[in-house]
Scaffold this motif. Structure first.
Motif: not given
Length: 62
Positions: A42-61
Motif C-alpha cells: 500500500d506504500m508502493e505508489n508513495a515510495a515511487t513518488e519519493a524516488q521521482e521527487s528526489c532532487p539528486v536521484a539517490a533513491i532506487t525503488v
C-alpha cells in the motif's frame, strides 16, 4: 518491491520521508535511508513518488 538510498548521493533534503515516512527516514548524519526491507504494497505508489521527487536521484525503488 525494495527501496534503496545511495548514501554517497543523498544530500539529506528530507523530501522522501515527507512523502513516504513509512519507508524513508533520516539517519543521524542527516541522510535518508530505507527503514524497511520490503516496501509495503500500500506504500508502493508513495515510495515511487519519493524516488521521482528526489532532487539528486539517490533513491532506487524496484
Amino acid at each position: 518491491m525494495k527501496a534503496h538510498v545511495d548514501q554517497d548521493t543523498c544530500i539529506g533534503c528530507g523530501l522522501c520521508p515527507q512523502i513516504c515516512s513509512e519507508v524513508f527516514e533520516l539517519n543521524d548524519d542527516g541522510k535518508a535511508y530505507a527503514k524497511v526491507e520490503k516496501v509495503p504494497s500500500d506504500m508502493e505508489n508513495a515510495a515511487t513518488e519519493a524516488q521521482e521527487s528526489c532532487p539528486v536521484a539517490a533513491i532506487t525503488v524496484d
